[in-house]
Design an enzyme around this catalytic site. Structure first.
Site, short mmCIF file in Angstrom:
data_model
loop_
_atom_site.label_atom_id
_atom_site.label_comp_id
_atom_site.label_asym_id
_atom_site.label_seq_id
_atom_site.Cartn_x
_atom_site.Cartn_y
_atom_site.Cartn_z
N SER A 1 28.24 77.01 19.70
CA SER A 1 27.19 76.95 18.63
C SER A 1 26.75 75.37 18.19
O SER A 1 28.05 74.86 17.73
CB SER A 1 27.52 77.79 17.33
OG SER A 1 27.71 79.21 17.97
N SER B 1 34.60 90.56 18.69
CA SER B 1 33.66 91.88 18.74
C SER B 1 34.15 92.75 17.82
O SER B 1 35.52 92.69 17.61
CB SER B 1 33.01 92.11 19.93
OG SER B 1 34.31 92.66 20.65
N GLU C 1 34.95 95.89 18.39
CA GLU C 1 35.70 96.55 19.34
C GLU C 1 37.16 95.66 19.36
O GLU C 1 38.31 96.47 19.33
CB GLU C 1 35.54 96.69 20.57
CG GLU C 1 34.31 97.72 20.85
CD GLU C 1 32.89 97.09 20.48
OE1 GLU C 1 32.96 95.79 20.39
OE2 GLU C 1 31.75 97.77 20.34
N GLN D 1 32.95 74.51 18.23
CA GLN D 1 34.09 75.50 18.62
C GLN D 1 34.11 75.50 20.14
O GLN D 1 33.11 76.22 20.76
CB GLN D 1 34.01 76.64 18.06
CG GLN D 1 35.01 77.62 18.54
CD GLN D 1 34.94 78.80 17.67
OE1 GLN D 1 33.89 79.32 17.60
NE2 GLN D 1 36.21 79.65 17.21
N GLY D 2 35.03 75.00 20.90
CA GLY D 2 35.23 75.25 22.45
C GLY D 2 36.17 76.12 22.75
O GLY D 2 37.23 75.79 23.24
N TYR D 3 35.90 77.42 22.36
CA TYR D 3 36.62 78.49 22.73
C TYR D 3 36.38 79.16 24.05
O TYR D 3 37.05 79.27 24.99
CB TYR D 3 37.02 79.63 21.62
CG TYR D 3 38.06 79.18 20.73
CD1 TYR D 3 38.16 77.89 20.30
CD2 TYR D 3 38.74 80.15 19.90
CE1 TYR D 3 39.19 77.67 19.23
CE2 TYR D 3 39.50 79.91 19.05
CZ TYR D 3 39.66 78.35 18.55
OH TYR D 3 40.73 78.46 17.58
N SER D 4 35.24 79.98 23.94
CA SER D 4 34.65 80.89 24.76
C SER D 4 34.25 80.13 26.31
O SER D 4 33.84 78.86 26.24
CB SER D 4 33.59 81.72 24.49
OG SER D 4 33.65 82.23 23.33
N GLU E 1 38.07 81.78 10.62
CA GLU E 1 36.90 82.23 11.09
C GLU E 1 36.35 83.59 10.68
O GLU E 1 35.37 83.75 10.20
CB GLU E 1 36.58 82.09 12.69
CG GLU E 1 34.98 82.40 12.90
CD GLU E 1 34.93 82.24 14.43
OE1 GLU E 1 36.05 81.94 15.23
OE2 GLU E 1 33.83 82.25 14.85
#
Ligand code: FAD
Length: 405
Positions: free
Chosen positions: A171, A386, A388, A136-139, A253
């Site tokens: 990951s 997260s 929050e 997964q290439g998100y962040s 997810e």
């Protein structure tokens, strides 16, 4: 007449149960009972033993690794009830699903919804067989919770894009064959300038640098893209539609991470806490766990877990009969993360000194697994968005609160 209508599906379900039982009996090697490693998806690929390989191939060919996905793309084509029966029959003999990873958890369901016919035919069967690994290439370093701030840029060059930028926390990036990613195709618009692309990890210009953790393992990577050519055929949906598709994938997810059947779900498995506590902490004269405070915390936890699992089942049934997972997955993710971390804490507490080992002789295999799961569990309330951020989603999308409230 009415009786016959009710009985027919039950009969059909029982016939399916008999079929599943027979098929599993013929294909699941009893020696693999309980050998599923909940952490394997994040610890890296391991060399399959011939038995594991045969089990994976059998499940892949049958489509039962993704039981409810359409048959035409290599899924099992089962109804929800049949899939539940299959799960029950697998649990009965200690069998586990050898097919998983991000392709199953999040990319596959998203592609089934948004992909073109060609893309589905190209990618879904390989995911269903577990032979292609996705990351997964998100962040990005400057785009975590505020994902829409991402800067990796895909420049339009006619029949292809040229991608430049950096992703982080990828990951399994070093073991993946392909990456689904969010890139910017328009620098002037924030959310509307994002596009969903698929990239082969062996494309020239893709460089993966594993991030070394204190444990010595490196399951997460920084991924760099330098002048990487991505064909336009690898774009899912329209240019600028990436935010909508990307958010949908995050719902899958979160649904999966909350215990819907993948890594997280398996973290809830293992020996019942009460049994373990009796072994490590001992029993009082009435045969109960000797430590009364621990006893009551275990009972409370087991009740929470059961209520959560039931709610999860109901939510997933609702999701399947409606439009797929909804914003409610944010509630499930938060509750699931809390329960999972609580369970891990209890496991370590119960084991006492025996629960302090990272590796080495003198520690039971199960205890070492519990320690790793406990440490890994710290990340559950961070990844996939997260706690929050889920609270923000719940406030806005479920409770209808405005940003300033
Ligand atoms: C084990 C692990 C695996 C991961 N795997 C992947 C992967 O494969 N691919 C991928 O793309 N990403 C992956 N990630 C990244 C993950 O999605 C991000 O870590 C996550 O979205 C949080 O972003 P951040 O780390 O940048 O924290 P930040 O966004 O910097 O947040 C820091 C803190 O501030 C809080 N915060 C931030 N904004 C707000 C707000 N508006 N309101 C209230 N609180 C706020 C956060 O909740 C958090 O507590 C992984 C992360 C972990 C830990």
């Amino acid at each position: 007449m009415a009786t016959a209508e009710i009985e027919a599906p039950v009969d059909a379900l029982e016939a399916f149960r008999a079929h599943a039982r027979e098929w599993l009996g013929a294909h699941f090697p009893p020696s693999l009972k309980g050998k599923d490693n909940a952490m394997s998806a994040v610890e890296g690929p391991h060399e399959n033993t011939p038995e594991e390989a045969a089990w994976q191939q059998a499940m892949g060919e049958k489509g039962w690794g993704v039981p409810t996905w359409p048959k035409e793309y290599g899924g099992g084509g089962l109804s929800r009830d049949e899939a539940r029966v299959l799960q029950e029959e697998m649990a009965r003999i200690g069998a586990w699903n050898p097919i998983g990873g991000m392709g199953v958890m999040m990319f596959g369901p998203t592609l089934l919804e948004y992909g073109s016919e060609e893309q589905k035919r190209e990618h879904i069967p390989a995911i269903a067989k577990g032979i292609v690994r996705w990351c997964q290439g998100y962040s990005e370093p400057g785009a975590g919770s505020d994902l829409a701030s991402l800067q990796a840029f895909a420049e339009d060059r006619g029949d292809h894009y040229v991608v430049n930028g950096q992703k982080t926390w990828t990951s399994g990036g070093q073991w993946a064959d392909k990456c689904f990613m969010l890139v910017r195709t328009d620098k002037t618009r924030k959310h509307e300038g994002i596009t969903f692309l698929l990239c082969d990890m062996d494309t020239p210009g893709v460089e993966v640098k594993p991030i070394r953790l204190i444990s010595g393992s490196s399951p997460f990577c920084e991924t760099f893209f330098t002048d990487v050519k991505v064909p336009k055929a690898n774009r899912v949906g329209e240019e600028g539609q990436g935010w909508t598709i990307g958010k949908r994938l995050l719902q899958h997810e979160r649904s999966s991470l909350s215990g819907g059947g993948s890594t997280a779900g398996r973290m809830f498995s293992g020996a019942p806490l009460g049994q373990l506590a009796k072994k490590y902490v001992g029993v009082d004269e009435q045969g109960r766990i000797a430590d009364a405070d621990l006893r009551s915390r275990i009972v409370r936890h087991e009740m929470d877990l059961r209520a959560f699992m039931l709610t999860l089942r109901r939510a997933s049934a609702e999701a399947k009969s409606n439009q797929g997972p909804s914003a409610a997955t944010s509630i499930m993710k938060n509750v699931g993360a809390r329960i999972m971390q609580e369970r891990s804490e209890l496991l370590i507490e119960i084991r006492g000194l025996a629960g302090l080992g990272w590796e080495g002789e003198g520690f039971e295999e199960e205890a070492l697994k519990d320690v790793r799961t406990w440490l890994f569990g710290k990340a559950v309330s961070i990844y996939g968005g997260s706690t929050e951020i889920q609270n923000n989603v719940i406030a806005k999308r479920i409770l209808g609160m405005l940003d300033h409230q």
